[in-house]
Design a protein around this motif. Sequence first.
Motif, short mmCIF file in Angstrom:
data_model
loop_
_atom_site.label_atom_id
_atom_site.label_comp_id
_atom_site.label_asym_id
_atom_site.label_seq_id
_atom_site.Cartn_x
_atom_site.Cartn_y
_atom_site.Cartn_z
N LEU A 1 0.80 -1.23 0.00
CA LEU A 1 0.00 0.00 0.00
C LEU A 1 0.83 1.29 0.00
O LEU A 1 0.59 2.18 -0.82
CB LEU A 1 -1.01 -0.01 1.16
N PRO A 2 1.82 1.42 0.90
CA PRO A 2 2.57 2.68 0.88
C PRO A 2 3.30 2.88 -0.45
O PRO A 2 3.36 4.01 -0.96
CB PRO A 2 3.58 2.54 2.02
N ARG A 3 3.80 1.79 -1.03
CA ARG A 3 4.48 1.93 -2.32
C ARG A 3 3.49 2.30 -3.41
O ARG A 3 3.82 3.07 -4.32
CB ARG A 3 5.22 0.63 -2.66
N ALA A 4 2.27 1.79 -3.29
CA ALA A 4 1.25 2.14 -4.27
C ALA A 4 0.92 3.64 -4.19
O ALA A 4 0.67 4.29 -5.20
CB ALA A 4 -0.02 1.31 -4.05
N LEU A 5 0.93 4.17 -2.98
CA LEU A 5 0.68 5.60 -2.83
C LEU A 5 1.78 6.42 -3.49
O LEU A 5 1.52 7.42 -4.15
CB LEU A 5 0.61 5.97 -1.33
N ILE A 6 3.01 5.96 -3.31
CA ILE A 6 4.14 6.69 -3.91
C ILE A 6 4.04 6.63 -5.43
O ILE A 6 4.11 7.66 -6.11
CB ILE A 6 5.50 6.10 -3.46
N THR A 7 3.82 5.44 -5.97
CA THR A 7 3.84 5.33 -7.43
C THR A 7 2.60 5.97 -8.06
O THR A 7 2.62 6.31 -9.23
CB THR A 7 3.98 3.87 -7.90
N ALA A 8 1.56 6.17 -7.26
CA ALA A 8 0.40 6.91 -7.79
C ALA A 8 0.65 8.41 -7.76
O ALA A 8 -0.04 9.18 -8.41
CB ALA A 8 -0.85 6.57 -6.98
N SER A 9 1.64 8.83 -6.96
CA SER A 9 1.87 10.27 -6.78
C SER A 9 3.18 10.75 -7.39
O SER A 9 3.45 11.96 -7.37
CB SER A 9 1.90 10.61 -5.28
N ALA A 10 4.01 9.84 -7.84
CA ALA A 10 5.34 10.26 -8.32
C ALA A 10 5.81 9.32 -9.42
O ALA A 10 5.40 8.16 -9.48
CB ALA A 10 6.33 10.25 -7.15
N ASN A 11 6.70 9.82 -10.25
CA ASN A 11 7.19 9.02 -11.39
C ASN A 11 8.45 8.23 -11.10
O ASN A 11 8.72 7.24 -11.76
CB ASN A 11 7.46 9.93 -12.59
N HIS A 12 9.23 8.69 -10.13
CA HIS A 12 10.54 8.05 -9.93
C HIS A 12 10.60 7.35 -8.59
O HIS A 12 10.74 7.99 -7.55
CB HIS A 12 11.65 9.09 -10.01
#
Lengths: 238, 500
Positions: free
Chosen positions: B393-404
């Motif tokens: 989940l936390p990684r999904a939040l990052i990849t939904a909000s950022a490209n790198h």
Amino acid sequence: MTLSVVYAILFYAATLLLVVGVARKVIIYARTPAPLKIPVTPAPTTKAGVVWRMTKEVTVFQSLFKACKWTWLFGWMFHVALALVLFRHLRYFQEPVWAVVALMQPFGQYAGFAMLAGLLGLWARRFLVDRVRYISSLSDHLMLALLVAIGLSGLAIKYLAHTDIVALKTWMLGLMYFDLQPLPSDIFVLLHLGLVIVLMVIFPISKLLHVPGLFFMPTRNQVDNPREVRHTAGWTAK
Amino acid sequence: MAAKFDTPELFKNIEIIDTPKYEVNSMVHSSPYPAKAQHNEKLGFPGKLVDNWEEKAVTRLGELVDGSRALRTFLDSCVKCGACADKCHYYLGTKDPKNMPVARQDLLRSIYRRYYTFAGKHFPKLVGARDMDKSVLDEWYSYFHQCSQCRRCSVFCPYGIDTAEISMAARDIMDTVGHGQKYCNEILGKLQTVGNNLGLPEKALINTLENLEEEVEEDTGVAVKYPVDVKGADVLLIVPSADFFAEPHIDGLIGYGKVFHQAGISWTLSSYASEAANFSMFIGSGDNLKKVAQRIRDAAEELGVKRIIVGECGHAWRVAYSFWNTLVGPFDFLDPNYPAPQHIVEFTYDLIQRGALNLDKEANDHRRITFHDSCNVARASRMGNIPGGQFILPRALITASANHFFDMSPETIHENTFCCGGGGGLLTDDLMEIRIKGAMPRMQALKQVVDEHGVNSMVAICAICKAQFSKALPAYQFPMDMITSLHQVVGDAIQLGTKT
Ligand code: SF4
Ligand code: SF4
């Protein structure tokens, strides 16, 4: 015949201590509450999942494999070989011998060597790896010495100084049916049996308690469902 | 203050964290300040070391063993295989052999054996049992405050023996005989009188949040609210109090507000329960654990909310997720359609899944991100409904909000994650040496992604990790502001004003 009587008494006493000692510990473990949910996660969210997790730990030592390949190799080799050896030994406690026990006979014999190899590997680590040397106490070395001696004396009976194995079996069956028979008084037989008696006695008061303990560890046997199911026990149940 | 010490050296590759040769007593000098009498007494412990404390300590150990199946089986079952020995970041960072998890356990086990086992009573030398005396107590005080209760050792133990539980028990015993640690006990006292670890009173809290609203409005042109004590709000948000003022924590708080704002869900903080942290766990005190948790339940009932959501804090999430239901549940007054409690990451994740948030990934294009799994989230809790959701989940939040986004080396993330070095009640200046040295493995893994991928931002979801990295990063020559709150990344990507 005196020897036979002495060994018989020791065997009965050791069996009693082993059974009562381990049963007592198991009862204590079972009665001691686990007040909080503390499975180490990611953990299974169902009971079946926990059974699978424990099965992997018990049969292939999953966590140990992850931790240290050498310790895993020697440890697993020792435990599996020991299981085979014990299974093979069933033949001395039954008449007629079950077909599967007879079938396993050759594997059981090789297992004796594998067991020793595993033990020696584990023991070598206690000298060669500085960390393991640091944490080893005298009892850890003695435990390995005892197991190695049991293995060696057992192999000696088989390969070095043959004993009258039929007589030995008759003695053992006699023990089981309370009909005492003469015990072959070969040195390795006496040694082997004597050391096994020692092992049985110290089992419930030593680190060998990891065998029952393993099944009671909340870190591994709890289901990860604290939000779904309210868990209380001990002080949290008050 | 701690003497000067050398920060461990970093290498390019994580594989180089080779197990050091040990150096006996290299960290024996590390001990936290003892608690003052008033700090101990507030929590129900004796003010100072009691008379006949040796006897009391042994008695307390017996009580703890009788009351905890974990403790009992852990103390009985260790075979000294050494599998855990090189798994502790404090051992790797300090080389002190007493920081090997099994050796740390043995500090307590030696006493258990002496007084509670046949072998230890009759053959103490043989099994390494010893009498309870001042030198033992000093050793406990030193080395049980060099354990962040991160549970990494327990992942690798063939039986799952968890040194964290043993540290908690040892600290409980020390508190019981009047030898508490200042940092934890003082903070717990503040929490129970004022409502948060910082001792931030209601007025100051309201002021802080008003200022924050102004700031965010100035920045974004949108009136995002940060409400306190709003009766009848849908959600009670419980955050670590560091979120109210510390960097980078506060940027995370700003992000939570933006998420609620765009989702259009009414929420509130509570001035009575303005703290997610519950240091009672660190000191192993069940009574205090329950008392502190009870404040949150009371606040939720008082405010009449339908859901409780917990902000970015590792041990707080463990307590909330794993213990709240047990301690102060059942939460049958809340809306049964949502898990109680819910993590802010689960909440935001659901919103993203439903398309309720407009996220512009390019807003984070200046960030090259990696993610630090916090111990208590990784190894003592879950998010979502599948095992390991706490990693996804936390990684999904990052990849939904950022490209790198770039993960660190696999042996240092997920359940293998290395502690930040400051957890478990060690986040105090008097323990700076152990904190910095303990951060070495994480810094090593970070260096690898910095060198290989140009990572410039390490995202965390724990108030302690964030504060600890603010110290550890500069010590290892990384910029301090690399440490970033997850909801800052989310918040920066949210296109405010694009949803009605
Ligand atoms: S819990 Fe963490 S800090 Fe404590 S001994 Fe284990 S690995 Fe080390
Ligand atoms: S891994 Fe477990 S059994 Fe092995 S030494 Fe460590 S605590 Fe003991």
